[in-house]
Design a protein around this motif. Sequence first.
Motif, PDB file in Angstrom:
ATOM      1  N   LEU A   1      73.493  23.802  14.559  1.00 31.98           N
ATOM      2  CA  LEU A   1      73.213  22.381  14.358  1.00 31.98           C
ATOM      3  C   LEU A   1      72.383  22.116  13.096  1.00 31.98           C
ATOM      4  CD1 LEU A   1      73.528  19.643  15.718  1.00 31.98           C
ATOM      5  CD2 LEU A   1      71.564  20.170  17.146  1.00 31.98           C
ATOM      6  N   HIS A   2      72.942  21.351  12.170  1.00 31.36           N
ATOM      7  CA  HIS A   2      72.189  20.899  10.996  1.00 31.36           C
ATOM      8  C   HIS A   2      72.949  19.752  10.343  1.00 31.36           C
ATOM      9  CE1 HIS A   2      75.272  23.298   9.025  1.00 31.36           C
ATOM     10  NE2 HIS A   2      74.996  22.623   7.929  1.00 31.36           N
TER      11      HIS A   2
ATOM     12  N   THR B   1      65.495  24.566  18.023  1.00 35.01           N
ATOM     13  CA  THR B   1      64.610  25.738  18.133  1.00 35.01           C
ATOM     14  C   THR B   1      64.230  26.019  19.586  1.00 35.01           C
ATOM     15  OG1 THR B   1      62.630  24.365  17.906  1.00 35.01           O
ATOM     16  CG2 THR B   1      63.588  25.231  15.871  1.00 35.01           C
ATOM     17  N   GLY B   2      64.934  25.409  20.514  1.00 37.46           N
ATOM     18  CA  GLY B   2      64.540  25.490  21.916  1.00 37.46           C
ATOM     19  C   GLY B   2      65.158  26.633  22.696  1.00 37.46           C
ATOM     20  N   ASP B   3      64.931  26.587  24.012  1.00 38.26           N
ATOM     21  CA  ASP B   3      65.447  27.584  24.952  1.00 38.26           C
ATOM     22  C   ASP B   3      66.559  26.977  25.808  1.00 38.26           C
ATOM     23  OD1 ASP B   3      63.432  29.180  24.006  1.00 38.26           O
ATOM     24  OD2 ASP B   3      62.139  28.941  25.769  1.00 38.26           O
ATOM     25  N   VAL B   4      67.497  27.826  26.193  1.00 34.46           N
ATOM     26  CA  VAL B   4      68.551  27.393  27.106  1.00 34.46           C
ATOM     27  C   VAL B   4      68.660  28.401  28.243  1.00 34.46           C
ATOM     28  CG1 VAL B   4      70.968  26.726  27.368  1.00 34.46           C
ATOM     29  CG2 VAL B   4      69.826  26.385  25.167  1.00 34.46           C
TER      30      VAL B   4
ATOM     31  N   ARG C   1      69.966  24.188  31.488  1.00 33.29           N
ATOM     32  CA  ARG C   1      68.651  23.593  31.288  1.00 33.29           C
ATOM     33  C   ARG C   1      68.242  23.795  29.838  1.00 33.29           C
ATOM     34  NH1 ARG C   1      64.411  27.162  33.209  1.00 33.29           N
ATOM     35  NH2 ARG C   1      65.438  26.979  35.233  1.00 33.29           N
ATOM     36  N   ILE C   2      67.817  22.730  29.188  1.00 34.64           N
ATOM     37  CA  ILE C   2      67.361  22.823  27.803  1.00 34.64           C
ATOM     38  C   ILE C   2      65.874  22.505  27.762  1.00 34.64           C
ATOM     39  CG2 ILE C   2      67.470  21.669  25.543  1.00 34.64           C
ATOM     40  CD1 ILE C   2      70.434  21.866  25.690  1.00 34.64           C
ATOM     41  N   THR C   3      65.112  23.401  27.144  1.00 35.26           N
ATOM     42  CA  THR C   3      63.658  23.250  27.006  1.00 35.26           C
ATOM     43  C   THR C   3      63.355  23.256  25.514  1.00 35.26           C
ATOM     44  OG1 THR C   3      63.445  24.537  29.044  1.00 35.26           O
ATOM     45  CG2 THR C   3      61.440  24.190  27.755  1.00 35.26           C
TER      46      THR C   3
ATOM     47  N   VAL D   1      69.895  32.230  28.344  1.00 35.76           N
ATOM     48  CA  VAL D   1      71.006  32.489  27.412  1.00 35.76           C
ATOM     49  C   VAL D   1      70.624  32.211  25.957  1.00 35.76           C
ATOM     50  CG1 VAL D   1      72.827  32.160  29.129  1.00 35.76           C
ATOM     51  CG2 VAL D   1      71.976  30.181  27.852  1.00 35.76           C
ATOM     52  N   MET D   2      69.517  31.487  25.731  1.00 33.22           N
ATOM     53  CA  MET D   2      69.065  31.219  24.355  1.00 33.22           C
ATOM     54  C   MET D   2      67.547  31.103  24.348  1.00 33.22           C
ATOM     55  SD  MET D   2      70.209  28.085  21.810  1.00 33.22           S
ATOM     56  CE  MET D   2      71.590  28.829  20.973  1.00 33.22           C
ATOM     57  N   ARG D   3      66.930  31.730  23.342  1.00 32.86           N
ATOM     58  CA  ARG D   3      65.491  31.618  23.164  1.00 32.86           C
ATOM     59  C   ARG D   3      65.209  31.263  21.717  1.00 32.86           C
ATOM     60  NH1 ARG D   3      65.490  30.712  27.575  1.00 32.86           N
ATOM     61  NH2 ARG D   3      64.492  31.706  29.355  1.00 32.86           N
ATOM     62  N   ASN D   4      64.354  30.253  21.516  1.00 27.21           N
ATOM     63  CA  ASN D   4      63.985  29.817  20.167  1.00 27.21           C
ATOM     64  C   ASN D   4      65.200  29.541  19.277  1.00 27.21           C
ATOM     65  OD1 ASN D   4      61.186  30.208  20.795  1.00 27.21           O
ATOM     66  ND2 ASN D   4      61.579  32.405  20.584  1.00 27.21           N
ATOM     67  N   GLY D   5      66.222  28.939  19.871  1.00 29.34           N
ATOM     68  CA  GLY D   5      67.391  28.553  19.088  1.00 29.34           C
ATOM     69  C   GLY D   5      68.369  29.666  18.785  1.00 29.34           C
TER      70      GLY D   5
END
Lengths: 457, 457
Positions: B61-62, B89-92, B109-111, B384-388
């Motif tokens: 994403l940009h 830059t979040g977590d999933v 869940r998106i944090t 499944v995702m950390r810090n983007g």
Amino acid sequence: MNPLSSPLLTDHYQLTMLESYLQQGMQETAVFELFFRKLPPTRNFLVAAGLEQALEFLENLHFSAGELTWLKARFGPALVNYLEQFRFTGDVDAMPEGTLFFPDEPILRITAPLPQAQFVESRIINLLHFETLIASKAARSVLVAPGKLLVDFGMRRAHGAEAALLAARASYLAGFSGTSTVLAAAIYGMPSFGTVAHSYIQAHTDETAAFEHLVRCHPKNSTLLIDTYDTEAAAIKVVALARKLAPEGIEVSGVRLDSGDLGMHARRVRRILDEGRLEKTRIFASGNLNENRVHELISSGAPIDGFGVGTALDVSSDAPALDCAYKLQEYAGKARRKRSEGKATWPGRKQVYRKYDPNGQAMRDVIALEKDDSHEGEPLIVPVMRNGRRIEGIDGNGKLEAIRRRTVANYARLPEPLRSLETASAYPVEISPSLQALAKQVDDECGLITSTRNLCV
Amino acid sequence: MNPLSSPLLTDHYQLTMLESYLQQGMQETAVFELFFRKLPPTRNFLVAAGLEQALEFLENLHFSAGELTWLKARFGPALVNYLEQFRFTGDVDAMPEGTLFFPDEPILRITAPLPQAQFVESRIINLLHFETLIASKAARSVLVAPGKLLVDFGMRRAHGAEAALLAARASYLAGFSGTSTVLAAAIYGMPSFGTVAHSYIQAHTDETAAFEHLVRCHPKNSTLLIDTYDTEAAAIKVVALARKLAPEGIEVSGVRLDSGDLGMHARRVRRILDEGRLEKTRIFASGNLNENRVHELISSGAPIDGFGVGTALDVSSDAPALDCAYKLQEYAGKARRKRSEGKATWPGRKQVYRKYDPNGQAMRDVIALEKDDSHEGEPLIVPVMRNGRRIEGIDGNGKLEAIRRRTVANYARLPEPLRSLETASAYPVEISPSLQALAKQVDDECGLITSTRNLCV
């Protein structure tokens, strides 16, 4: 490979057939037509749309180096060599976008060497079917909500990115006021609209503070979402806020209702706003709306100024697909006809004539052979591409606006019962005698006598 | 602007909200969850799909220079400056693709800082909703046709290009054998299948010649379309052709039926083929099929080896959309809850635990708070995702194949009535006591006492 323009966005059998046509040198001129077999029970007419995207596809059709490499590993060299040079060099005749049409009427005719005319089938259907589907659905909301703001809200549940974009375009073409999809505004130059989400209100601990922040941030145009907790209580807060901000010249343009009994809430909120001297603040409604709900709300006198129509529009929920087909009607100068059970087609190159009564209302259509020019009425199919190049149409710049105006004008020329949400008697569409005679002749030549005889051998 | 990756493929209100959040410095951590409110009457469960595309979207994403220029003309400099640097830059945390799930269970869940977590809503829903929709529809055909070849034939009436591609992927993930869409094969590395169209037969003046050309062109693998004129007559021609070509080592792999009473034709054609010693030639059926028609044909003993399922699959015709939502559940460390009429949500960060009986059959699920680890059973939501950045999962290369195997294995762990096409009793999903307590606490804090009181002020 760009999924939106890649020629590999096609059915596998197009490549299988192409390979065989090339092997046999079958490259004479073919004529294919796209038509819709029948209307869903909840449609009285269809709105032609998607031609712009279809012509763009044909004009730019070519295989990239990456696509050719992928094909080389899977198909023979004859096919890959041919595809290296592949361009669409044919002619297209079609109904302009926004034309209202009926079953069996071709809306597009492609005349090109057989391999080209065949190969483009899958994407041509994919584009014209979808935009026609959405424009035809959108027309129903437009017809029941004259003078209201109608906004496409469906992006999130549209079937993917292209569906979201084309649904925004098709619904605008059919008379919607705009869309919530920003990219559609950027690409098609159409208006976009937006309010706030419930999460915006929830993220604030204080609902009034949320309202005030939004209005201060967008002092010229803000629509406050007032149903997150208690709709009427929020309307009272809006009145108090407006009073506080009025000295600074800040106004609340509108409020949005998104849940519960929209008609009841709209009445109560209108009263609260009016008593608070916010007569100019508009009420906008959303939340699982479709043309029937919009019609009910307007008929019941609910004081709603605009509607966001989302999922039901973008997926055409009551009829998510139409029964359309792209069929070979002529090859090498000879008319052709498919005769599969229940799926027979009318052969030859055709034109559709629309006859109007003295008041300008459409009375009936005739589907005739193109070369049979004995018919009165308006010919609906016009040349739009020659030798693979678009003919510049009447629309020029601001094309979409022009099509939109034409579409809305077309509604007024339809017999009134067809403009209702109720199912009306079918609009009369005749098959011309010469077309009927040609169909019989094709059958006779193929020896269609009994179902057990070998045919066309 | 690439429509498939442009961040402008979003709802206008995301930009409106973003502008306001920036103005107020509201950038603390927000937690959003995506869940489905209820099942359509014709679904007993849903199949999670689309996570791969959602994570790809977040990771890349940009805003491009062109997009920023377009925005600059329409929004304030604070927003545009912020978007210049915008990255996710979040977590999933999410259910892996192919997980079977039920209403109210979060599948993602998106944090992330509030502006980011909010902004991604529209496209995240757009991707996860559609693939989940199609995978859940496809599962029904897979469950009624064990051992049969099932091919996605729906590209032409899918809602645009991306829908066609994602439908091919989602149906394969749910257990289909492959697709007719070439580009899906090229992009996702999945099998593609194809026969010929009626136009191929019609373009030849002689049906036998058409058959012979196709088989000679594809001597190892050709499926002849035999219903253009007279189905059984064509089957007799196929037998004669096979006899003629056998000395050259050429075989007819299959025949396709596309119209009429498919079961009746399949029986008659099977008899003709078997009498002609073509026992190995398979019968493939297509033509307005859906899972119910496939089930009827198989139950009635029709000798059909494979099915092409088109429009009904790609538009999920009986349920073209699902009722899903992406809601704020926590902001700045505080649980949040939407309480709109009929649309209230469960607050806080959640986990779903699935409990199995001793035979490995799923018995019931519990939706609990993430931090409440007192629950037994399999936790369905994983990081499944950390810090983007994506966490590399168990699937690695050949990911789609692995997900497909896992999905099919998951069907076997469902209670049997849920695997039927009939509507079964709802699978038990409990809300944990601590989650219920949190919901009550959030309500109490907001003073939800009567509907006329001002709330959360």
